[in-house]
Motif scaffolding. Sequence first.
Motif, PDB file in Angstrom:
ATOM      1  N   VAL A  64     -47.172 -19.594   3.464  1.00 31.75           N
ATOM      2  CA  VAL A  64     -48.325 -19.888   4.313  1.00 31.75           C
ATOM      3  C   VAL A  64     -48.685 -21.372   4.289  1.00 31.75           C
ATOM      4  CG1 VAL A  64     -49.232 -17.555   4.079  1.00 31.75           C
ATOM      5  CG2 VAL A  64     -49.981 -19.323   2.475  1.00 31.75           C
ATOM      6  N   ILE A  65     -47.774 -22.205   3.809  1.00 35.32           N
ATOM      7  CA  ILE A  65     -48.001 -23.649   3.871  1.00 35.32           C
ATOM      8  C   ILE A  65     -48.251 -24.103   5.307  1.00 35.32           C
ATOM      9  CG2 ILE A  65     -46.841 -25.888   3.623  1.00 35.32           C
ATOM     10  CD1 ILE A  65     -45.752 -24.937   0.951  1.00 35.32           C
ATOM     11  N   PRO A  66     -47.496 -23.591   6.306  1.00 36.11           N
ATOM     12  CA  PRO A  66     -47.798 -24.005   7.691  1.00 36.11           C
ATOM     13  C   PRO A  66     -49.196 -23.599   8.151  1.00 36.11           C
ATOM     14  CG  PRO A  66     -45.596 -23.055   7.548  1.00 36.11           C
ATOM     15  CD  PRO A  66     -46.272 -22.773   6.245  1.00 36.11           C
ATOM     16  N   ASP A  67     -49.732 -22.484   7.639  1.00 36.80           N
ATOM     17  CA  ASP A  67     -51.056 -22.026   8.061  1.00 36.80           C
ATOM     18  C   ASP A  67     -52.146 -22.972   7.592  1.00 36.80           C
ATOM     19  OD1 ASP A  67     -50.713 -18.858   8.989  1.00 36.80           O
ATOM     20  OD2 ASP A  67     -49.187 -19.562   7.608  1.00 36.80           O
ATOM     21  N   ILE A  68     -52.126 -23.311   6.303  1.00 36.76           N
ATOM     22  CA  ILE A  68     -53.156 -24.205   5.791  1.00 36.76           C
ATOM     23  C   ILE A  68     -52.984 -25.602   6.379  1.00 36.76           C
ATOM     24  CG2 ILE A  68     -51.937 -24.974   3.708  1.00 36.76           C
ATOM     25  CD1 ILE A  68     -55.650 -23.952   3.879  1.00 36.76           C
ATOM     26  N   SER A  69     -51.737 -25.998   6.643  1.00 36.35           N
ATOM     27  CA  SER A  69     -51.486 -27.302   7.264  1.00 36.35           C
ATOM     28  C   SER A  69     -52.065 -27.347   8.669  1.00 36.35           C
ATOM     29  CB  SER A  69     -49.976 -27.582   7.309  1.00 36.35           C
ATOM     30  OG  SER A  69     -49.403 -27.587   6.018  1.00 36.35           O
ATOM     31  N   THR A  70     -51.853 -26.276   9.449  1.00 35.84           N
ATOM     32  CA  THR A  70     -52.392 -26.221  10.807  1.00 35.84           C
ATOM     33  C   THR A  70     -53.915 -26.237  10.790  1.00 35.84           C
ATOM     34  OG1 THR A  70     -50.468 -24.994  11.614  1.00 35.84           O
ATOM     35  CG2 THR A  70     -52.472 -24.848  12.929  1.00 35.84           C
ATOM     36  N   ALA A  71     -54.504 -25.467   9.875  1.00 34.98           N
ATOM     37  CA  ALA A  71     -55.965 -25.426   9.788  1.00 34.98           C
ATOM     38  C   ALA A  71     -56.536 -26.805   9.470  1.00 34.98           C
ATOM     39  CB  ALA A  71     -56.405 -24.417   8.729  1.00 34.98           C
ATOM     40  N   MET A  72     -55.883 -27.561   8.589  1.00 37.32           N
ATOM     41  CA  MET A  72     -56.378 -28.883   8.221  1.00 37.32           C
ATOM     42  C   MET A  72     -56.206 -29.885   9.351  1.00 37.32           C
ATOM     43  SD  MET A  72     -55.270 -29.294   4.213  1.00 37.32           S
ATOM     44  CE  MET A  72     -56.246 -30.795   4.008  1.00 37.32           C
ATOM     45  N   LYS A  73     -55.149 -29.736  10.149  1.00 34.68           N
ATOM     46  CA  LYS A  73     -54.973 -30.638  11.289  1.00 34.68           C
ATOM     47  C   LYS A  73     -55.913 -30.259  12.424  1.00 34.68           C
ATOM     48  CE  LYS A  73     -50.436 -30.050  11.142  1.00 34.68           C
ATOM     49  NZ  LYS A  73     -48.977 -30.151  11.407  1.00 34.68           N
ATOM     50  N   TYR A  74     -56.122 -28.966  12.623  1.00 30.14           N
ATOM     51  CA  TYR A  74     -57.037 -28.501  13.668  1.00 30.14           C
ATOM     52  C   TYR A  74     -58.464 -28.930  13.358  1.00 30.14           C
ATOM     53  CZ  TYR A  74     -58.408 -25.304  17.451  1.00 30.14           C
ATOM     54  OH  TYR A  74     -58.884 -24.774  18.629  1.00 30.14           O
ATOM     55  N   ASN A  75     -58.813 -28.911  12.077  1.00 30.48           N
ATOM     56  CA  ASN A  75     -60.132 -29.335  11.622  1.00 30.48           C
ATOM     57  C   ASN A  75     -59.934 -30.400  10.544  1.00 30.48           C
ATOM     58  OD1 ASN A  75     -62.683 -29.690  10.570  1.00 30.48           O
ATOM     59  ND2 ASN A  75     -62.847 -27.641   9.675  1.00 30.48           N
ATOM     60  N   PRO A  76     -59.825 -31.671  10.936  1.00 31.79           N
ATOM     61  CA  PRO A  76     -59.524 -32.726   9.952  1.00 31.79           C
ATOM     62  C   PRO A  76     -60.647 -32.990   8.956  1.00 31.79           C
ATOM     63  CG  PRO A  76     -59.936 -33.668  12.121  1.00 31.79           C
ATOM     64  CD  PRO A  76     -59.870 -32.185  12.315  1.00 31.79           C
ATOM     65  N   ASN A  77     -61.798 -32.331   9.127  1.00 32.54           N
ATOM     66  CA  ASN A  77     -62.878 -32.444   8.146  1.00 32.54           C
ATOM     67  C   ASN A  77     -62.857 -31.321   7.113  1.00 32.54           C
ATOM     68  OD1 ASN A  77     -64.131 -34.756   9.374  1.00 32.54           O
ATOM     69  ND2 ASN A  77     -64.843 -33.405  11.001  1.00 32.54           N
ATOM     70  N   LEU A  78     -61.872 -30.447   7.192  1.00 35.08           N
ATOM     71  CA  LEU A  78     -61.770 -29.330   6.250  1.00 35.08           C
ATOM     72  C   LEU A  78     -61.386 -29.853   4.870  1.00 35.08           C
ATOM     73  CD1 LEU A  78     -61.711 -26.274   5.681  1.00 35.08           C
ATOM     74  CD2 LEU A  78     -59.319 -26.268   6.446  1.00 35.08           C
ATOM     75  N   HIS A  79     -62.182 -29.482   3.875  1.00 31.18           N
ATOM     76  CA  HIS A  79     -61.933 -29.931   2.504  1.00 31.18           C
ATOM     77  C   HIS A  79     -61.378 -28.782   1.668  1.00 31.18           C
ATOM     78  CE1 HIS A  79     -63.795 -33.963   2.728  1.00 31.18           C
ATOM     79  NE2 HIS A  79     -64.479 -33.407   3.720  1.00 31.18           N
ATOM     80  N   ILE A  80     -60.497 -29.125   0.736  1.00 33.48           N
ATOM     81  CA  ILE A  80     -59.823 -28.149  -0.113  1.00 33.48           C
ATOM     82  C   ILE A  80     -60.047 -28.506  -1.575  1.00 33.48           C
ATOM     83  CG2 ILE A  80     -57.647 -27.002  -0.670  1.00 33.48           C
ATOM     84  CD1 ILE A  80     -58.337 -26.636   2.227  1.00 33.48           C
TER      85      ILE A  80
END
Length: 556
Positions: free
Chosen positions: A469-485
Motif C-alpha cells: 500500500v505504499i502507492p496508496d499513502i503516496s497518492t494521499a500525500m500528493k493529493y493532500n500535500p498538507n497531510l502529516h504522518i
Amino acid sequence: MQRGWLLIATLSVVATIACADNNGNKNQDKDRNKVEPAVAQYFKNDDTATDSNVTVEGSSVGYHAIAGTIIVHPKDWDDVTQSTEAETVTPGASTTEAADKGPSPQKESGARAAMFYVYYAKGGGRSEERPVTFLFNGGPGSSTVWLHMGAFGPRRVITADDTHTPAAPYKLVNNDYSLLDASDLVFIDAPGTGFSRITGKEKEKAFWGVDQDGWAFSEFITQFLTKYGRWNSPKFLFGESYGTTRAAVLANMLETDRSIDLNGIMLLSQIFNFDMSADSPQYNPGVDLPYMLALPTYAASAWYHNRLPGKRPPDLHRFLGEVQHFAMGDYSQALQAGAALNNKQRLVVANRLHQYTGLPVWYIQKADLRIDGGMFEQNLQGNSDITTGRLDTRFSGPAMDPLNKEADYDPQSASISSAYVSAFNDYVRKQLNYGFGKQYKLFADVFRSWNFQHKVAGVPIPLPQATNVIPDISTAMKYNPNLHIMLTGGYFDLATPYYEGVYEMRHLQIPKKLQRNIEYHYYNSGHMVYAHEDSLKQIHDHAADFIRRASNLENR
C-alpha cells in the motif's frame, strides 16, 4: 499454537488468527450465506450514552461516551433504492429515541456490516473546534480492544511489563495517558470483530479483504461525521499493525474518492509492503530485504537479553545505528550475491551476524545467513529451552517444543490477552452499559476468506502480488500535500520490525519536500509500545503534540 495476533504478514501467520478465534464458525462451510438466528440484535440501534471523567497527566477531562453501531454496506450497494441516510445527533443527545427496530425484509439478501464503536467526546465547548481521531487495531481480524484498553481510552488495564500477567482479578485504572486531552476519540471494531457483525449473501467476500475493509471504514467515517456533526473538525487516523495498512488504503479512499482531507495519520508498528515481513520470507526466495530489515530488531533483542558476545554496548541507539549500516551494506551485498558468495566471505558475514545476534556461527552458516523471525525467537535463548516473544521480544516463555525449528507461540500474547479480554468485557457492560446479551469477539475467523489482493491507486485491477500500500499513502500525500504522518514503533517488535517502517517511508513515491511531513518516534518497547508504561507516556506526548500541531486551530 498461535505466534501472534495483531499483524498478519503471511498466510502462515494468518492461519494463527483462525486458531485464535475460539468462537469460530464451524458450520460456515455448510451454509456460509445463512443469517445467524441472533444476528438481528447486532443490527438494531441500541446505542448507549454515559458521562464520566478521566485525569490525564494531572488535568481532569470530563467526557460523554457513546457505544453503538453504524450499518455499512459494500461498494456495490444501491443507496437510492435502499437508503440508510444517517441522522444527525449531537454528542450529548440520546441516540435511542429514534431507534431502528432492525433490518427491513428488503435488505436481508444484501451483505451488511454493523460496525461497533465507542465515541468519547470531551464535555463543553464546540465540537467542531475539537480534533476527532479514529482508532483501530489490525490483524486483519483483530478487534480494537488493545488500543482501547491499553493505550488511549479513559481506562486501561495493568499488565506485567515483560513477564506473564497473573490471572484475574485484573486491575483497571484511570488512564493518565488517554488521548482525550488532545482529541475526541472513536475506537472502531472491524467488521466481524468485537461487537461488529456481518450478515447477508457472500458477507465474507463483501467485507474481508484489503479493499473491501478499507471501503467499509470509509463508509463508517463518512456516516459518523454526519451523525455527530463532525464534518468541520480536524480529522486524524490512528492505526496499529495491519491497521497501518488499512490507514494507507483508507486515507487514499477518503482523500480521492470522498473529498475528505485528513489533518494527520498516526501509524504504530507499520507494515505497508508484505514482501518485507520477517515471518516467513523463506517462501519468497530471491527477496532478501526481510532478513536485512529484521536484523536491527534481532540485535536489540539480543542486547536486551544479554546474549551478545563480549561486552554489552552501553548505548542501544548507537549500537542499532551500527547494525543498520551493516544490514544495508555488507550484509545486503552478501545476500544479493547468493551462491556466488565464496566461503571466506560467508564466514566473515556469519561472524558479524554472530556479534549482532548472539546466535552460533555454525547455525547462521547452516541457515545460509538467512534467519527468519520464528527461527530467531526459538533460538535466541534456546539453550535454556526458552522461547522469545514475537510481538515484544522482551517477553519470554517456556518453549512448547525445544526441538522445533521455529517458535510456535508468542509469550507476550499469552501474557496479556486474558487481562485485556476480561477488563473490556467488564468495562463495556458496567461502565458503558453496552453489550448485554452479546458476545465480544477478540478475533474474527478471517483466514479462509481474507482477500489480500489490492487494487493499487491508479491501477484499474488488483495486481497479482503481495499486498503493498505504499502507492496508496503516496497518492494521499500528493493529493493532500498538507497531510502529516507520524510513524511510531518499538525496538523489540519482531511482528513489524521498526527498521522496516523506516525503509518503507524512505521509498514512498512522493516529492522529496513531502518527506518533511513525516516524523519518526521509536521506543524501548515492542509491537504494542503502550505495554511498557514509560513508552506509553512518551507516545501519548508525541501523539498529543502531533495532533495539536496538525489541527489548524491556531487561527480560529
